[in-house]
Design a protein around this motif. Sequence first.
Motif, PDB file in Angstrom:
ATOM      1  N   ILE A 210       0.809  -1.148   0.014  1.00  0.00           N
ATOM      2  CA  ILE A 210      -0.046   0.102   0.108  1.00  0.00           C
ATOM      3  C   ILE A 210       0.956   1.257   0.110  1.00  0.00           C
ATOM      4  O   ILE A 210       1.666   1.454   1.035  1.00  0.00           O
ATOM      5  N   ALA A 241      -3.911  -2.497   7.132  1.00  0.00           N
ATOM      6  CA  ALA A 241      -4.851  -3.254   6.384  1.00  0.00           C
ATOM      7  C   ALA A 241      -5.226  -4.692   6.669  1.00  0.00           C
ATOM      8  O   ALA A 241      -6.304  -5.210   6.708  1.00  0.00           O
ATOM      9  N   MET A 262     -12.187  -4.500  -0.954  1.00  0.00           N
ATOM     10  CA  MET A 262     -10.692  -3.962  -1.109  1.00  0.00           C
ATOM     11  C   MET A 262     -10.502  -3.527  -2.733  1.00  0.00           C
ATOM     12  O   MET A 262     -10.036  -2.619  -3.210  1.00  0.00           O
TER      13      MET A 262
END
Length: 275
Positions: A210, A241, A262
């Motif tokens: 990410i 996450a 997601m």
Amino acid sequence: MTKTSKSKEENLITKKDLNKVFWRSFQMEFSWNYERQMNMAYAYAMIPILKKLYKTKDEMSGALKRHLEFFNTTPHIVTLILGINAAMEEENTLDEKFDVKTIDSIKTSLMGPLAGIGDSFFWGTLRLIATGIGTSLALQGNILGPILFLLIFNVPHLILRYLFTNWGYKLGTGFLKKIQSNGMMDSLTLGASIIGLMVVGAMTATLIDITIPLSIGTGDGAVTVQSIFDNIMPGLLPLGAFGIVFYLLKKDVKPLMILGGMAVVGILGSWIGIF
């Protein structure tokens, strides 16, 4: 026949049963999925053993659920874990005090280290050697090029896959008898659980990526939001996450809904330039 009426020296699993597991182990990547990866093929490979050991619907259902949990390792050496699990399922049938949680714990703790070894040898070494020899001959117009490529890569892995099936079963049988005689089963369960959690933690840091490219300020004094998070703790966003997904799973949110969410977040983030 109950567990207590069977001799603990009795072997319920035969060579024929292990051969069935060997042949079924070739399906490991045919039903690969993003949620639990090789779990369906692993359960499929274990079915001949489970049918041999469990005669009631409840016992069979419980065993199948155990082997439908997340699983992933190098497919060429998966039979080593299959053999060990076969021995453990047999011990569970013979010993009513056997802790079935150790079956999944051992599988979880072994799949990571074996994947590291297997990937390095089969994908990183053997395949490159086979490709180099096969390509050099093929460029010369020699028909042996593709033939040798297939033989050099597949013959060693087929031999090892077959041997590991039996070695895993023998290793599991002897190991279980030894730790039971020493009273080490509780320690094994705890240790396997810890290793399994370490593997999951390492997967969190390496498989989740990410990045937030937004910046604060202008010119040379601009600071990216990502660098702020990295200075606090590297890998903080992947950990966060993972924590969110784990929380949702604990709340019995369906995995497909989580994956869909997601995907939506990723698409929206890309659209507005966050991710």
